[in-house]
Write a protein that holds these residues in place. Structure first.
Motif, short mmCIF file in Angstrom:
data_model
loop_
_atom_site.label_atom_id
_atom_site.label_comp_id
_atom_site.label_asym_id
_atom_site.label_seq_id
_atom_site.Cartn_x
_atom_site.Cartn_y
_atom_site.Cartn_z
N LEU A 224 0.84 -1.20 0.00
CA LEU A 224 0.00 0.00 0.00
C LEU A 224 0.87 1.26 0.00
O LEU A 224 0.61 2.22 -0.72
N ALA A 225 1.94 1.22 0.80
CA ALA A 225 2.83 2.38 0.89
C ALA A 225 3.51 2.63 -0.45
O ALA A 225 3.62 3.78 -0.91
N LEU A 226 3.93 1.54 -1.12
CA LEU A 226 4.60 1.70 -2.41
C LEU A 226 3.61 2.22 -3.46
O LEU A 226 3.96 3.04 -4.31
N LEU A 227 2.36 1.77 -3.34
CA LEU A 227 1.32 2.25 -4.25
C LEU A 227 1.10 3.75 -4.03
O LEU A 227 0.97 4.52 -4.98
N ALA A 228 1.08 4.13 -2.75
CA ALA A 228 0.88 5.54 -2.42
C ALA A 228 2.01 6.38 -3.00
O ALA A 228 1.80 7.52 -3.44
N LEU A 229 3.22 5.82 -3.02
CA LEU A 229 4.37 6.54 -3.58
C LEU A 229 4.21 6.75 -5.08
O LEU A 229 4.69 7.73 -5.65
N LEU A 230 3.56 5.78 -5.73
CA LEU A 230 3.38 5.88 -7.18
C LEU A 230 2.30 6.90 -7.54
O LEU A 230 2.27 7.41 -8.65
N PHE A 231 1.44 7.16 -6.58
CA PHE A 231 0.28 8.00 -6.85
C PHE A 231 0.64 9.37 -7.43
O PHE A 231 0.06 9.78 -8.43
N THR B 83 10.80 16.39 -5.79
CA THR B 83 9.46 15.90 -5.48
C THR B 83 8.98 14.92 -6.55
O THR B 83 8.19 14.03 -6.26
N ILE B 84 9.48 15.10 -7.77
CA ILE B 84 9.06 14.17 -8.83
C ILE B 84 9.84 12.86 -8.73
O ILE B 84 9.30 11.77 -8.92
N LEU B 85 11.13 12.96 -8.40
CA LEU B 85 12.02 11.80 -8.55
C LEU B 85 12.20 10.98 -7.27
O LEU B 85 12.65 9.84 -7.32
N LEU B 86 11.84 11.58 -6.14
CA LEU B 86 12.02 10.87 -4.87
C LEU B 86 11.40 9.46 -4.85
O LEU B 86 12.02 8.52 -4.37
N PRO B 87 10.17 9.30 -5.38
CA PRO B 87 9.57 7.95 -5.35
C PRO B 87 10.45 6.89 -6.02
O PRO B 87 10.50 5.76 -5.54
N TYR B 88 11.15 7.26 -7.09
CA TYR B 88 12.00 6.27 -7.77
C TYR B 88 13.08 5.77 -6.82
O TYR B 88 13.39 4.58 -6.77
N MET B 89 13.67 6.70 -6.09
CA MET B 89 14.71 6.34 -5.13
C MET B 89 14.14 5.45 -4.03
O MET B 89 14.67 4.38 -3.72
#
Lengths: 285, 357
Positions: free
Chosen positions: A101-108, A160-166
């Motif tokens: 769920l957390a990873l999904l939220a990061l993709l949002f 803010t855009i790239l943080l989720p990838y990391m």
């Protein structure tokens, strides 16, 4: 029998192979060919010349932009790693369900267009943006602060855009780490901090490396965010490629693109050499 | 035995995960210099018990002592133990020498001394010369030895072994059992060994605790546990057993007569009263076979399995199936054929009688 199986195998590889040769390798070679010519006012390119590369190497403006591009990218990398790692660590410790769920939220956030998000930041950071209005209203500042159109604004926007990838790269590796590594370290007398430094951190190298590579390459190729938040003062290498293209200086644009590619390769190589993700591969699970 | 000889003590330890009790009220004492096996089927709580000693899990109730110190609230890295996992968990980014030197390094041992300790430990597991290799460059057996060297180099109060031989093939496993035993005796290490392999537990241990559903079913020396199981579960789990239901029909000072499927058998050491329902457990190798005219329970040979050094006979008896093991070299062992009528019996001392639950 072998021949037919061989044929099958090639059959599977053929479509992507053809597409990548026709649409990537070919054009890239052509682009390189173009970059080795003079700019021509009427044609795509003029006669053979290294003028475009010479201009990049000699012009202090280009060098400034290259340096700024590198500094910006490294700042984004460093911040993404420092902010992203603890988040990834936290997510990796969650129970499996909460973790997905957390990873999904990061993709949002990635579902919102970069253009929209860049203008969102512009609305926050601008002279009449949320921050300046609030600060001015509270009487804390004399006039609006120049928050927008700065390298910092670009870094913030990209981050803010790239943080989720990391975060996703590192969290996936951390979550799949055998907890017995850390337990073995603890049994040998390593407390939580030393267990992290000597065992968990090195073992997460593949995630760190892929996170750094993703963030770095996406930083180099980002355009909208840089254009909207950097404005004319905070141009990066991509902006120059764009400027050259719109002014029909094709060989110049091509040479800049190859400079960008060289930087990408060099820094990627440096990331791999420093993080050495290969050292933890082949370990028994 | 005084308290000083006890390296590990669990006092009324219970561990629940949510509503599930993995370990229930377990108490045990492990004497210094011995190998103590926790044996049981998967899910019996043996690994959880080991993890409670390590401190990877906190007991819900009860106390854990290592060398007399109450370590119940002490984190793993301040307890005096080391561990070998089935997966070895060798650090893949460190060389063999760095792996083995990890413990001494974390304990602040200087480089020079550390180098000597590492060399000694590697020599003990016969891996001298492998210092610069990485774990991925070693075979499974060699990785196992590195894991063992890494664990013993710190001279822990207790060495925890979590199915350490489970990933090795049979030949290598038996070889390592002997080596492990020799190493443990030479160093005088106290070890707790988790295994589901009863043969391994019997071979390696000074004491075996058979666990079931989070409880210890029986603790004792391998021989005592095998020969005189306290419960049907132990008799069935540790090696094979033939079970016969019967009724006590007569008693005297030497034992009792029990009627099984219309056939009377004498058993020693019976506590049940006359008229009581009992169950007899007899090891397959304790069963004696005779011709159709010999004394004993009549049975028919259903299947014969040739196992090299032993031969297993599956018989159909009046009271149910019977398993008989015989040494290959025993006279007449090879002469039986499926369908043959035989008689089987056993000596009064060679079975165990359980009272009904």
């Amino acid at each position: 029998m072998t021949g037919r199986r061989e044929l099958w195998r090639w059959g599977l590889v053929a479509p992507p192979l053809v597409i990548s040769v026709a649409l990537f390798v070919g054009p890239l070679a052509y682009l390189f060919y173009v970059s080795l010519h003079e700019v021509s006012p009427s044609e795509l390119y003029g006669s053979w010349s290294l003028a475009s590369y010479a201009a990049i190497a000699a012009d202090p403006f280009y060098l400034l932009i290259i340096r700024r591009t590198l500094v910006t990218a490294l700042a984004v990398l460093a911040l993404a790693l420092v902010i992203g790692y603890p988040v990834a660590y936290w997510i990796a410790k969650l129970p499996a369900r909460a973790r997905s769920l957390a990873l999904l939220a990061l993709l949002f956030p990635l579902m919102v267009s970069n253009v929209v998000r860049a203008y969102g930041w512009a609305a926050i950071l601008g002279r009449r943006g949320v921050i300046n209005t609030a600060l001015g209203g509270l009487g804390l500042t004399d006039g609006p602060l120049g928050l927008l159109y700065s390298p910092e604004a670009v870094v913030l926007g990209l981050l803010t855009i790239l943080l989720p990838y990391m975060v996703i790269s590192i969290a996936n590796v951390l979550a799949s780490l055998d907890p017995r590594y850390a337990e073995a370290a603890q049994a040998l007398g390593a407390g939580p901090i030393r267990t992290f430094i000597h065992v968990t951190l090195p073992l997460s190298a593949p995630g760190v490396a892929s996170g750094l590579l993703l963030v770095f390459l996406l930083t180099l190729s980002a355009y909208v965010t840089i254009a909207v938040l950097g404005g004319p003062q905070s141009k990066l290498l991509v902006s120059l490629v764009y400027d050259s293209v719109v002014s029909f200086h094709w060989p110049q644009a091509a040479a800049l693109a190859f400079t960008l590619l060289a930087i990408a390769l060099a820094v990627s190589g440096a990331i791999m050499a420093v993080v050495r993700p290969g050292r933890v591969q082949g370990g028994r699970r | 035995m005084t308290g000083d000889d006890i390296d590990v003590r669990l006092a009324g330890v219970t561990k629940t995960f949510g509503a599930v009790a993995a370990v229930r009220d377990v108490s045990l004492e492990i004497p210094r210099g011995s190998i103590f096996s926790l044996l049981g089927p998967s899910g019996c709580g043996k690994t959880t018990t080991l993890r409670l000693i390590a401190g990877f899990e906190q007991p819900t109730q009860g106390q854990v002592y290592i060398r007399g110190r109450d370590v119940t609230d002490v984190p793993p890295y301040r307890r005096d133990f080391s561990i070998v996992f089935q997966s070895y968990a060798l650090f893949p980014h460190l060389t063999v020498a760095e792996n083995v030197g990890f413990g001494p390094r974390m304990r602040g041992v200087g480089r020079a001394v550390r180098g000597r300790e590492v060399a000694e430990a590697l020599a003990l597991v016969k891996l001298a010369g492998y210092e610069a290799r990485y774990p991925r460059e070693l075979s499974g057996g060699q990785q196992q030895r590195v894991a063992l060297a890494r664990a013993i180099v710190v001279r822990p109060a207790v060495l925890l072994l979590d199915e350490p031989l489970g990933a090795l093939d049979k030949m290598l496993r038996e070889e390592m059992q002997v080596e492990l035993r020799q190493l443990q005796q030479r160093l005088g290490i106290t070890a707790v060994f988790v295994t589901h392999d009863q043969e391994e537990a019997l071979t390696l241990s000074d004491h075996v605790a058979v666990m079931r559903d989070g409880r210890i079913e029986q603790v004792g020396a391998p021989r005592a546990i095998y020969e005189r199981p306290d419960t049907e579960f132990v008799a069935g789990f540790l090696g094979a057993s033939n079970f016969f239901d019967g009724v006590v029909v007569a008693r005297d000072t030497a034992g009792a007569e029990i009627e099984v499927a219309g056939w009377r058998v004498r058993m020693a050491d019976v506590t049940a009263a006359v008229g009581a329902q009992v169950r007899i457990a007899v090891r397959p190798e304790r069963m004696r076979l005779g011709g159709p005219d010999a004394p004993g329970q009549p049975a028919t040979v259903r299947e014969i399995v040739y196992r090299g050094s032993t031969i297993h006979y599956y018989l159909d008896g009046a009271a149910g199936p019977i398993l008989v093991h015989r040494q290959n070299a025993e006279p007449g062992a090879a002469e039986l054929r499926p369908g043959d009528r035989v008689r089987c019996r056993w000596a009064p001392e060679s079975g165990v009688v359980f009272a009904p639950k």
